[in-house]
Enzyme design. Sequence first.
Site, PDB file in Angstrom:
ATOM      1  N   ASN A   1       0.876  -1.182   0.000  1.00  0.00           N
ATOM      2  CA  ASN A   1       0.000   0.000   0.000  1.00  0.00           C
ATOM      3  C   ASN A   1       0.909   1.226   0.000  1.00  0.00           C
ATOM      4  OD1 ASN A   1      -1.806   2.039   0.459  1.00  0.00           O
ATOM      5  ND2 ASN A   1      -2.202   1.501   2.606  1.00  0.00           N
TER       6      ASN A   1
ATOM      7  N   LYS B   1       0.149   4.284  -0.348  1.00  0.00           N
ATOM      8  CA  LYS B   1      -0.448   5.524   0.198  1.00  0.00           C
ATOM      9  C   LYS B   1      -0.151   6.679  -0.757  1.00  0.00           C
ATOM     10  CE  LYS B   1       0.332   3.515   4.680  1.00  0.00           C
ATOM     11  NZ  LYS B   1       0.150   3.631   6.095  1.00  0.00           N
TER      12      LYS B   1
ATOM     13  N   HIS C   1      -9.459   1.146   4.724  1.00  0.00           N
ATOM     14  CA  HIS C   1      -8.175   1.319   5.435  1.00  0.00           C
ATOM     15  C   HIS C   1      -8.399   2.249   6.625  1.00  0.00           C
ATOM     16  CE1 HIS C   1      -4.047   2.506   6.263  1.00  0.00           C
ATOM     17  NE2 HIS C   1      -3.692   1.387   5.652  1.00  0.00           N
TER      18      HIS C   1
ATOM     19  N   GLU D   1      -6.786   4.632   7.706  1.00  0.00           N
ATOM     20  CA  GLU D   1      -6.598   6.068   7.405  1.00  0.00           C
ATOM     21  C   GLU D   1      -7.848   6.637   6.737  1.00  0.00           C
ATOM     22  OE1 GLU D   1      -2.862   5.612   5.331  1.00  0.00           O
ATOM     23  OE2 GLU D   1      -1.938   5.017   7.234  1.00  0.00           O
TER      24      GLU D   1
ATOM     25  N   GLU E   1      -5.517  -5.207  10.416  1.00  0.00           N
ATOM     26  CA  GLU E   1      -4.490  -4.195  10.662  1.00  0.00           C
ATOM     27  C   GLU E   1      -4.790  -3.472  11.976  1.00  0.00           C
ATOM     28  OE1 GLU E   1      -2.388  -2.944   6.838  1.00  0.00           O
ATOM     29  OE2 GLU E   1      -4.130  -1.667   7.025  1.00  0.00           O
TER      30      GLU E   1
ATOM     31  N   GLY F   1       2.433   1.974  10.671  1.00  0.00           N
ATOM     32  CA  GLY F   1       3.400   3.063  10.511  1.00  0.00           C
ATOM     33  C   GLY F   1       4.089   3.462  11.803  1.00  0.00           C
TER      34      GLY F   1
ATOM     35  N   SER G   1       3.373  -2.403  10.234  1.00  0.00           N
ATOM     36  CA  SER G   1       4.831  -2.398  10.409  1.00  0.00           C
ATOM     37  C   SER G   1       5.504  -3.722  10.022  1.00  0.00           C
ATOM     38  CB  SER G   1       5.198  -1.986  11.838  1.00  0.00           C
ATOM     39  OG  SER G   1       4.757  -0.650  12.087  1.00  0.00           O
TER      40      SER G   1
HETATM   41  C1  PEP Z   1      -0.756   0.022   5.898  1.00  0.00           C
HETATM   42  O1  PEP Z   1      -0.750   1.183   5.526  1.00  0.00           O
HETATM   43  O2  PEP Z   1      -1.678  -0.707   5.550  1.00  0.00           O
HETATM   44  C2  PEP Z   1       0.349  -0.431   6.734  1.00  0.00           C
HETATM   45  C3  PEP Z   1       0.273  -1.621   7.264  1.00  0.00           C
HETATM   46  O3  PEP Z   1       1.416   0.436   6.907  1.00  0.00           O
HETATM   47  P1  PEP Z   1       2.840   0.083   7.594  1.00  0.00           P
HETATM   48  O4  PEP Z   1       3.295  -1.223   6.993  1.00  0.00           O
HETATM   49  O5  PEP Z   1       3.716   1.223   7.218  1.00  0.00           O
HETATM   50  O6  PEP Z   1       2.602  -0.044   9.057  1.00  0.00           O
END
Ligand code: PEP
Length: 247
Positions: A9, A11, A93, A95, A165, A171, A211
């Site tokens: 992803n 972003k 997501h 976000e 998630e 992040g 992460s």
């Molecule tokens: C994500 O944006 O779905 C995500 C898991 O980000 P990160 O791997 O940076 O934590």
Amino acid sequence: MRTPIIAGNWKMHKTVGEATEMVRKLDELVADSPVEVVICAPFTSLASLSALGLNKVKLGAQNMYFAEQGAFTGEISAAMLEDVGCEYVILGHSERREIFKEDDELINKKVLKALETGLKPILCVGETLEQRKAGETENVVVEQTTKGLAGVGAEQIRQVVIAYEPIWAIGTGETSDGNDANQVIASIRQTVAKLFSPELAQEVRIQYGGSVKPGNIKEFMDQPEIDGALVGGASLKVEDFVGIINY
Ligand code: PEP
């Protein structure tokens, strides 16, 4: 046997030039991987990525709107994503839920429209740190899964990927431990079994996200319920993402 699926992803990162340069390399480097590899790029790069004629890497978008077409300034439809070669679309997501105030009802409309159009949704679910501390993790993911999949047909559920998630792990460098993520994902699978059937639930792929890096991916992929990863930051550099895919 469920085929593992690892999706990046991106972003709001990468110009068209940066995107095509990385995906061209990635497509060669993971050509022989048994994992299904997806890059969810910004809308602006999708047509150019599709024009590369990729052999291995599949394309996904990070969002869409549920309406067919019309006066929805700034939005992109499922048909437009299909038209530029997308196979997947990330929906719900955290976000989108947090910053853009998307709720389960809106996300569900998007899931239904994506499926109707032939796109495969990657439906994201996950709890906040407060919800985790209050012992609400399971309730939260069960509710988000149930509401997100409302009205999905038995013949459609195989097309859906779910990404667990935990919001506090996105992040932040914090990760869930493999065992814990496995348990939460098992409860998501049980929910799918109740909504559809135990057999169909065994076919649905459920990813972990939060992460994920080359150094911790194995801990997750070794878990029986975890079928892949949704990767943010570590999908932006080809070496890191290849390291994850080659876990
Ligand atoms: C994500 O944006 O779905 C995500 C898991 O980000 P990160 O791997 O940076 O934590």
